[in-house]
Design a protein around this motif. Structure first.
Motif, mmCIF file in Angstrom:
data_model
loop_
_atom_site.group_PDB
_atom_site.id
_atom_site.type_symbol
_atom_site.label_atom_id
_atom_site.label_comp_id
_atom_site.label_asym_id
_atom_site.label_seq_id
_atom_site.Cartn_x
_atom_site.Cartn_y
_atom_site.Cartn_z
ATOM 1 N N ARG A 198 0.826 -1.204 0.000
ATOM 2 C CA ARG A 198 0.000 0.000 0.000
ATOM 3 C C ARG A 198 0.862 1.257 0.000
ATOM 4 N NH1 ARG A 198 -5.114 1.634 1.568
ATOM 5 N NH2 ARG A 198 -5.251 3.896 1.296
ATOM 6 N N HIS A 199 1.874 1.288 0.849
ATOM 7 C CA HIS A 199 2.703 2.485 0.938
ATOM 8 C C HIS A 199 3.569 2.664 -0.307
ATOM 9 C CE1 HIS A 199 1.359 3.357 4.923
ATOM 10 N NE2 HIS A 199 1.757 2.191 5.395
ATOM 11 N N LEU A 200 4.030 1.567 -0.894
ATOM 12 C CA LEU A 200 4.763 1.671 -2.158
ATOM 13 C C LEU A 200 3.860 2.214 -3.257
ATOM 14 C CD1 LEU A 200 6.748 -1.690 -2.043
ATOM 15 C CD2 LEU A 200 7.779 0.579 -2.169
ATOM 16 N N SER A 201 2.642 1.720 -3.314
ATOM 17 C CA SER A 201 1.683 2.185 -4.325
ATOM 18 C C SER A 201 1.363 3.655 -4.130
ATOM 19 C CB SER A 201 0.395 1.349 -4.257
ATOM 20 O OG SER A 201 0.655 -0.004 -4.562
ATOM 21 N N ASP A 202 1.212 4.057 -2.876
ATOM 22 C CA ASP A 202 0.922 5.464 -2.579
ATOM 23 C C ASP A 202 2.062 6.371 -3.025
ATOM 24 O OD1 ASP A 202 -1.516 4.790 -1.534
ATOM 25 O OD2 ASP A 202 -0.916 4.978 0.573
ATOM 26 N N HIS A 203 3.284 5.817 -3.090
ATOM 27 C CA HIS A 203 4.439 6.588 -3.550
ATOM 28 C C HIS A 203 4.613 6.502 -5.068
ATOM 29 C CE1 HIS A 203 5.514 6.884 0.691
ATOM 30 N NE2 HIS A 203 6.479 7.704 0.361
ATOM 31 N N GLY A 204 3.660 5.870 -5.739
ATOM 32 C CA GLY A 204 3.689 5.833 -7.200
ATOM 33 C C GLY A 204 4.373 4.629 -7.797
ATOM 34 N N ALA A 205 4.713 3.628 -6.983
ATOM 35 C CA ALA A 205 5.384 2.440 -7.517
ATOM 36 C C ALA A 205 4.376 1.454 -8.087
ATOM 37 C CB ALA A 205 6.204 1.761 -6.416
ATOM 38 N N GLN A 206 4.767 0.798 -9.163
ATOM 39 C CA GLN A 206 3.960 -0.283 -9.726
ATOM 40 C C GLN A 206 4.447 -1.590 -9.103
ATOM 41 O OE1 GLN A 206 3.829 -0.465 -14.010
ATOM 42 N NE2 GLN A 206 2.858 -2.473 -14.033
ATOM 43 N N VAL A 207 3.594 -2.215 -8.329
ATOM 44 C CA VAL A 207 3.970 -3.392 -7.548
ATOM 45 C C VAL A 207 3.286 -4.638 -8.087
ATOM 46 C CG1 VAL A 207 4.030 -4.409 -5.228
ATOM 47 C CG2 VAL A 207 4.200 -1.920 -5.505
ATOM 48 N N LEU A 208 4.008 -5.745 -8.097
ATOM 49 C CA LEU A 208 3.441 -7.039 -8.455
ATOM 50 C C LEU A 208 3.720 -8.009 -7.311
ATOM 51 C CD1 LEU A 208 2.921 -8.852 -11.606
ATOM 52 C CD2 LEU A 208 4.590 -9.973 -10.149
ATOM 53 N N LEU A 209 2.696 -8.740 -6.878
ATOM 54 C CA LEU A 209 2.826 -9.684 -5.785
ATOM 55 C C LEU A 209 2.922 -11.109 -6.310
ATOM 56 C CD1 LEU A 209 0.170 -8.247 -3.282
ATOM 57 C CD2 LEU A 209 2.624 -7.740 -3.414
ATOM 58 N N ALA A 210 3.728 -11.906 -5.638
ATOM 59 C CA ALA A 210 3.852 -13.323 -5.972
ATOM 60 C C ALA A 210 3.323 -14.149 -4.805
ATOM 61 C CB ALA A 210 5.310 -13.676 -6.247
ATOM 62 N N ALA A 211 2.255 -14.886 -5.034
ATOM 63 C CA ALA A 211 1.638 -15.703 -3.984
ATOM 64 C C ALA A 211 2.341 -17.056 -3.919
ATOM 65 C CB ALA A 211 0.151 -15.874 -4.256
ATOM 66 N N ALA A 212 3.556 -17.040 -3.378
ATOM 67 C CA ALA A 212 4.364 -18.259 -3.333
ATOM 68 C C ALA A 212 4.143 -19.056 -2.054
ATOM 69 C CB ALA A 212 5.844 -17.903 -3.477
ATOM 70 N N ASP A 213 3.221 -18.604 -1.201
ATOM 71 C CA ASP A 213 2.848 -19.409 -0.034
ATOM 72 C C ASP A 213 1.748 -20.365 -0.469
ATOM 73 O OD1 ASP A 213 2.077 -20.545 2.304
ATOM 74 O OD2 ASP A 213 1.727 -18.684 3.401
ATOM 75 N N THR A 214 2.146 -21.463 -1.068
ATOM 76 C CA THR A 214 1.174 -22.453 -1.544
ATOM 77 C C THR A 214 0.933 -23.547 -0.501
ATOM 78 O OG1 THR A 214 2.946 -23.737 -2.601
ATOM 79 C CG2 THR A 214 1.861 -22.056 -3.940
ATOM 80 N N PHE A 215 1.552 -23.376 0.669
ATOM 81 C CA PHE A 215 1.440 -24.380 1.721
ATOM 82 C C PHE A 215 0.187 -24.150 2.580
ATOM 83 C CE2 PHE A 215 2.525 -26.093 5.950
ATOM 84 C CZ PHE A 215 2.852 -27.394 5.603
#
Length: 381
Positions: A198-215
């Protein structure tokens, strides 16, 4: 709220800025709507064409160049409110230590009581011995005779010990900057990723998340909720291999020109050898997807776990080579002294493992940058 230090391009140094450049600088584009989950093809799959990474000497016209900020001066009311919650969370420790300095004499009895209070605060034997030795030297050098003055000297000693942990998370030296996040179950790892996103996005960053917690069954869904809430993209796969998910995410981040890729990983105990080996594999595969990645390996630590937090830091550092910490849940029964133990270990390690953020609650504003002086004062009040 956050200070994100970029590569040395003169950012945040207005005296060197060109007014013409400032006038023509493009605005950061808003974060895109969440994309559909991407199928995992594994590390051997052909990667999409990666976006060209801008040269280190100058950002590309569309590069994300947020302004540096001083967190202790932006929104001072919010910071004071957060500090009040931190002090309240550490009140038991502060009260215990403060009682040591209610007398009128500075003698062996005072130091013995202080030793007990620091041990009860989860500082550990080594850090307690270090702080007591340092305090006695400060008292001798200043010729202090008032217990209140000795308390202030203790605050100085704690702040000095913690100071190397006070560093800013660096974003922007790589495109994308890849952040791998690890931690034991229940430390608040996925929630911390959501707040950081959220804070990165608020600073104008384009963020991509990786849902690697498949456990964990609900982990992917929990991260997807944060992605939708923050309007960022997410790469996930039901029942997929964690390493393959992170490979696809980093590859997609490069192709889409993302500024940051954050990989969530499954919570695990450091004693679970097979799971720690899997975590090492995830890190290796990220490096195959992008040379030099991950650029940050963060460990989220529950502040309530006492000396066990130091054990976790040591174990995960040995397995992954940590670059930073996030200490959460300092609003509950946490005693806070374990940060002194971590700081002393970090000093002995040679290269500090900074505490980028500390959290005192569930709200977005409850995750703030770490300040050694503020924390030392909160610990003793």
């Amino acid at each position: 709220m956050f200070s994100f230090i970029k590569k040395k391009l003169g950012w945040g140094q207005p005296e060197k800025a060109d007014p013409a450049d400032k006038a023509t600088a493009p605005e950061a584009s808003p974060a895109p709507a969440p994309a559909a989950s991407q199928p995992a093809h594994g590390p051997a799959a052909a990667a999409p064409a990666a976006a060209a990474t801008p040269p280190a000497s100058a950002p590309s016209p569309g590069a994300w160049v947020p302004q540096a900020q001083d967190d202790t001066q932006t929104k001072p009311t919010d910071r004071r409110s957060w500090l009040d919650r931190l002090k309240n969370g550490l009140r038991k420790t502060g009260s215990s230590i403060a009682q040591v300095f209610t007398g009128t004499r500075i003698d062996d009895a005072l130091y013995e009581e202080l030793e007990e209070a620091l041990l009860m605060a989860d500082a550990g034997v080594s850090a307690t011995e270090h702080l007591l030795t340092d305090l006695k030297q400060r008292v001798k050098d200043t010729k202090a005779t008032d217990p209140a003055a000795v308390k202030a000297l203790l605050a100085d000693g704690i702040a000095e010990l913690l100071k190397p942990l006070e560093q800013s998370l660096q974003i922007g030296q790589h495109t994308p900057t890849v952040i791998m996040v690890a931690g034991v179950n229940g430390a608040g790892k996925t929630t911390t990723i959501g707040k950081l996103t959220r804070h990165l996005s608020d600073h104008g960053a384009q963020v991509l998340l990786a849902a690697a917690d498949t456990f964990r069954a609900a982990a992917r869904e929990q991260l997807a909720v944060w992605a939708a809430r923050n309007r960022v993209q997410i790469v996930s796969q039901e029942g997929g291999d964690p390493a393959a998910v992170t490979f696809d995410a980093v590859t997609a981040g490069k192709a889409r020109g993302c500024d940051v890729v954050i990989a969530d990983t499954a919570g695990r105990l450091a004693t679970q050898i097979h799971l720690m080996d899997e975590l090492k594999k995830v890190k290796r595969v990220i490096g195959k997807a992008m040379d030099g990645a991950p650029h940050e390996v963060l460990l989220v630590v529950d502040g309530n776990t006492g000396q066990n937090a130091l054990t976790q830091v040591k174990a995960f550092d040995e397995a992954l080579g940590l670059t930073g910490l996030v200490v959460t849940k300092l609003d509950g029964t946490a005693k806070g002294g374990v940060l002194a133990a971590i700081a002393l270990w970090s000093r002995q390690r040679g290269t500090p493992v900074p505490v980028y953020f500390i959290g005192v609650g569930e709200g977005l504003e409850d995750l703030q940058t770490f300040n050694a002086r503020e924390f030392a004062r909160a610990l003793l009040e």
